[in-house]
Design a protein around this motif. Structure first.
Motif, PDB file in Angstrom:
ATOM      1  N   ASN A  57       0.833  -1.204   0.000  1.00 62.12           N
ATOM      2  CA  ASN A  57       0.000   0.000   0.000  1.00 62.12           C
ATOM      3  C   ASN A  57       0.873   1.261   0.000  1.00 62.12           C
ATOM      4  OD1 ASN A  57      -2.310   1.660   0.327  1.00 62.12           O
ATOM      5  ND2 ASN A  57      -2.015   1.666   2.545  1.00 62.12           N
ATOM      6  N   PHE A  58       1.916   1.275   0.857  1.00 60.64           N
ATOM      7  CA  PHE A  58       2.790   2.459   0.928  1.00 60.64           C
ATOM      8  C   PHE A  58       3.637   2.609  -0.353  1.00 60.64           C
ATOM      9  CE2 PHE A  58       2.575   1.707   5.747  1.00 60.64           C
ATOM     10  CZ  PHE A  58       1.636   2.714   5.947  1.00 60.64           C
ATOM     11  N   VAL A  59       4.096   1.495  -0.896  1.00 62.28           N
ATOM     12  CA  VAL A  59       4.879   1.526  -2.151  1.00 62.28           C
ATOM     13  C   VAL A  59       4.024   2.149  -3.265  1.00 62.28           C
ATOM     14  CG1 VAL A  59       5.812   0.024  -3.990  1.00 62.28           C
ATOM     15  CG2 VAL A  59       6.443  -0.388  -1.595  1.00 62.28           C
ATOM     16  N   ASN A  60       2.771   1.708  -3.359  1.00 62.04           N
ATOM     17  CA  ASN A  60       1.879   2.244  -4.397  1.00 62.04           C
ATOM     18  C   ASN A  60       1.671   3.749  -4.217  1.00 62.04           C
ATOM     19  OD1 ASN A  60       1.600  -0.243  -5.559  1.00 62.04           O
ATOM     20  ND2 ASN A  60      -0.285  -0.774  -4.464  1.00 62.04           N
ATOM     21  N   ALA A  61       1.557   4.166  -2.954  1.00 63.21           N
ATOM     22  CA  ALA A  61       1.330   5.599  -2.687  1.00 63.21           C
ATOM     23  C   ALA A  61       2.543   6.418  -3.111  1.00 63.21           C
ATOM     24  CB  ALA A  61       1.034   5.810  -1.205  1.00 63.21           C
ATOM     25  N   ILE A  62       3.747   5.917  -2.815  1.00 58.57           N
ATOM     26  CA  ILE A  62       4.976   6.647  -3.192  1.00 58.57           C
ATOM     27  C   ILE A  62       5.041   6.775  -4.714  1.00 58.57           C
ATOM     28  CG2 ILE A  62       7.516   6.442  -3.276  1.00 58.57           C
ATOM     29  CD1 ILE A  62       7.274   5.111  -0.426  1.00 58.57           C
ATOM     30  N   ARG A  63       4.757   5.666  -5.406  1.00 53.77           N
ATOM     31  CA  ARG A  63       4.842   5.698  -6.879  1.00 53.77           C
ATOM     32  C   ARG A  63       3.765   6.597  -7.476  1.00 53.77           C
ATOM     33  NH1 ARG A  63       6.637  -0.614  -7.515  1.00 53.77           N
ATOM     34  NH2 ARG A  63       8.848  -0.155  -7.149  1.00 53.77           N
ATOM     35  N   ALA A  64       2.561   6.521  -6.908  1.00 57.77           N
ATOM     36  CA  ALA A  64       1.462   7.344  -7.458  1.00 57.77           C
ATOM     37  C   ALA A  64       1.788   8.828  -7.329  1.00 57.77           C
ATOM     38  CB  ALA A  64       0.160   7.023  -6.729  1.00 57.77           C
ATOM     39  N   ALA A  65       2.604   9.187  -6.325  1.00 59.80           N
ATOM     40  CA  ALA A  65       2.949  10.601  -6.116  1.00 59.80           C
ATOM     41  C   ALA A  65       4.234  10.980  -6.855  1.00 59.80           C
ATOM     42  CB  ALA A  65       3.078  10.884  -4.625  1.00 59.80           C
ATOM     43  N   GLY A  66       4.775  10.074  -7.687  1.00 55.17           N
ATOM     44  CA  GLY A  66       5.933  10.419  -8.521  1.00 55.17           C
ATOM     45  C   GLY A  66       7.286  10.024  -7.951  1.00 55.17           C
ATOM     46  N   GLY A  67       7.292   9.303  -6.818  1.00 49.62           N
ATOM     47  CA  GLY A  67       8.574   8.867  -6.243  1.00 49.62           C
ATOM     48  C   GLY A  67       9.014   7.516  -6.792  1.00 49.62           C
ATOM     49  N   GLN A  68      10.301   7.192  -6.572  1.00 51.00           N
ATOM     50  CA  GLN A  68      10.832   5.875  -6.952  1.00 51.00           C
ATOM     51  C   GLN A  68      11.139   5.131  -5.665  1.00 51.00           C
ATOM     52  OE1 GLN A  68      13.995   5.752  -9.945  1.00 51.00           O
ATOM     53  NE2 GLN A  68      13.972   7.988  -9.880  1.00 51.00           N
ATOM     54  N   ILE A  69      10.855   3.833  -5.649  1.00 52.91           N
ATOM     55  CA  ILE A  69      11.181   3.053  -4.455  1.00 52.91           C
ATOM     56  C   ILE A  69      11.659   1.664  -4.841  1.00 52.91           C
ATOM     57  CG2 ILE A  69       8.644   2.763  -4.089  1.00 52.91           C
ATOM     58  CD1 ILE A  69       9.540   2.080  -1.115  1.00 52.91           C
ATOM     59  N   GLY A  70      12.830   1.290  -4.298  1.00 49.58           N
ATOM     60  CA  GLY A  70      13.381  -0.046  -4.555  1.00 49.58           C
ATOM     61  C   GLY A  70      13.746  -0.767  -3.273  1.00 49.58           C
ATOM     62  N   HIS A  71      13.575  -0.071  -2.117  1.00 46.56           N
ATOM     63  CA  HIS A  71      14.002  -0.678  -0.855  1.00 46.56           C
ATOM     64  C   HIS A  71      13.074  -0.284   0.287  1.00 46.56           C
ATOM     65  CE1 HIS A  71      17.933  -1.868  -2.515  1.00 46.56           C
ATOM     66  NE2 HIS A  71      17.816  -0.750  -3.213  1.00 46.56           N
ATOM     67  N   THR A  72      12.861  -1.228   1.192  1.00 48.27           N
ATOM     68  CA  THR A  72      12.150  -0.903   2.434  1.00 48.27           C
ATOM     69  C   THR A  72      12.913  -1.523   3.600  1.00 48.27           C
ATOM     70  OG1 THR A  72      10.043  -1.034   3.615  1.00 48.27           O
ATOM     71  CG2 THR A  72      10.497  -2.819   2.134  1.00 48.27           C
ATOM     72  N   PHE A  73      12.976  -0.763   4.701  1.00 44.94           N
ATOM     73  CA  PHE A  73      13.693  -1.240   5.893  1.00 44.94           C
ATOM     74  C   PHE A  73      12.715  -1.408   7.043  1.00 44.94           C
ATOM     75  CE2 PHE A  73      15.356  -0.207  10.062  1.00 44.94           C
ATOM     76  CZ  PHE A  73      16.310  -1.204  10.199  1.00 44.94           C
ATOM     77  N   VAL A  74      12.865  -2.518   7.780  1.00 48.44           N
ATOM     78  CA  VAL A  74      12.069  -2.743   8.994  1.00 48.44           C
ATOM     79  C   VAL A  74      13.001  -3.208  10.117  1.00 48.44           C
ATOM     80  CG1 VAL A  74       9.918  -3.350   7.797  1.00 48.44           C
ATOM     81  CG2 VAL A  74      11.549  -5.166   8.358  1.00 48.44           C
ATOM     82  N   VAL A  75      12.597  -2.938  11.341  1.00 50.25           N
ATOM     83  CA  VAL A  75      13.360  -3.463  12.486  1.00 50.25           C
ATOM     84  C   VAL A  75      13.177  -4.982  12.546  1.00 50.25           C
ATOM     85  CG1 VAL A  75      13.521  -3.465  15.022  1.00 50.25           C
ATOM     86  CG2 VAL A  75      13.165  -1.299  13.775  1.00 50.25           C
ATOM     87  N   PHE A  76      11.918  -5.399  12.409  1.00 47.13           N
ATOM     88  CA  PHE A  76      11.614  -6.829  12.566  1.00 47.13           C
ATOM     89  C   PHE A  76      10.879  -7.361  11.340  1.00 47.13           C
ATOM     90  CE2 PHE A  76       8.979 -10.422  13.849  1.00 47.13           C
ATOM     91  CZ  PHE A  76       9.902 -11.199  14.511  1.00 47.13           C
ATOM     92  N   HIS A  77      11.361  -8.509  10.845  1.00 49.64           N
ATOM     93  CA  HIS A  77      10.693  -9.182   9.727  1.00 49.64           C
ATOM     94  C   HIS A  77      10.299 -10.575  10.203  1.00 49.64           C
ATOM     95  CE1 HIS A  77      11.205 -11.459   5.697  1.00 49.64           C
ATOM     96  NE2 HIS A  77       9.959 -11.106   5.866  1.00 49.64           N
TER      97      HIS A  77
END
Ligand code: PRP
Ligand code: ORO
Length: 220
Positions: free
Chosen positions: A141-161
């Protein structure tokens, strides 16, 4: 885990989660995940904000992991996912001297109607920061929002997976996004076992859920 930094990071983060009582086990009254799944276990990374020494260590490790895996000059902004991702994104943005943004789960229903808050330049290379990934639903959901607003995203960081739901990594990879996490359930469970944090029965019950979450049934 590939090298000694990654091993140290996984162990330190697992240790902090246990020490701050952020690891919950409640088989009789299961938790509900964002995806709707019922679970006997829950990790509450939101608690970490109240422990300054622990959170500083986690953010130092996270920053180092991002520099190693993403690079020194490959990001233009750090974006936190509403709600739990926001404080972690702020601390990482500060460490990397990068602009910070935050992303709402849904566009605000009035005012600017924005889903992304802060200034995101067209084509900005954004790192999404979140507290935790289980099944990856919120990340998409957040990736789609970033792209819809014109940003590029190739990485996400989390403390816990969680590290037990292959779909989390697969769905993000299918979107061209790599998931980076400090520690997983495998690290936490191994350390908890070593420290005797759970009774043998609790350990077995948690292990059987983690080994096969689809087979786990909530009590009637
Ligand atoms: O679905 P995943 O991408 O694997 O991640 C799980 C998400 O669930 C939690 O957030 P929650 O929806 O409870 O919202 P909150 O951050 O506002 O507490 C957690 O903070 C993660 O963001
Ligand atoms: O999937 C989720 O919603 C989730 C799982 C978990 O352990 N902790 C959390 O905050 N959210």
């Amino acid at each position: 885990m590939s090298d000694s930094f990654e091993k140290e990071a996984a162990l330190a983060a697992a240790s902090i989660l246990l020490e701050t009582n952020s690891v919950h086990f409640r088989p009789d009254e299961p938790f509900t995940f964002t995806s709707g799944r019922k679970s006997p276990v829950y990790i509450d990374c939101r608690r970490l904000i109240s422990f300054p020494r622990a959170r500083a260590k986690l953010m130092d490790l996270g920053t180092e992991m991002i520099l190693r895996r993403v690079g020194y000059e490959s990001l233009d902004a750090i974006a936190g996912g509403e709600t739990a991702g926001i404080p972690f994104a702020a601390w990482i943005a500060e460490r990397l001297s990068l602009p910070m943004l935050y992303i709402r789960k849904k566009p605000k229903g009035f005012g600017r109607m924005a889903q992304i808050e802060g200034e995101m330049k067209e084509g900005a290379r954004v790192l999404l920061v979140e507290d935790l990934a289980s099944e990856g639903t919120s990340k998409i959901n957040f990736v789609n929002a970033i792209r819809a607003a014109g940003g590029q995203i190739g990485h996400t960081f989390v403390v816990f997976h969680y590290g037990i739901f292959p779909s989390s990594v697969e769905s993000l990879n299918a979107e061209g996004v790599q998931l980076h996490g400090l520690t997983t359930w495998h690290d936490v469970l191994a350390l908890a076992h070593e420290r005797g944090s759970f009774t043998p029965a609790q350990y077995q019950a948690i292990k059987s859920f983690l080994d096969d979450p689809e087979a786990w049934k909530a009590p009637e």
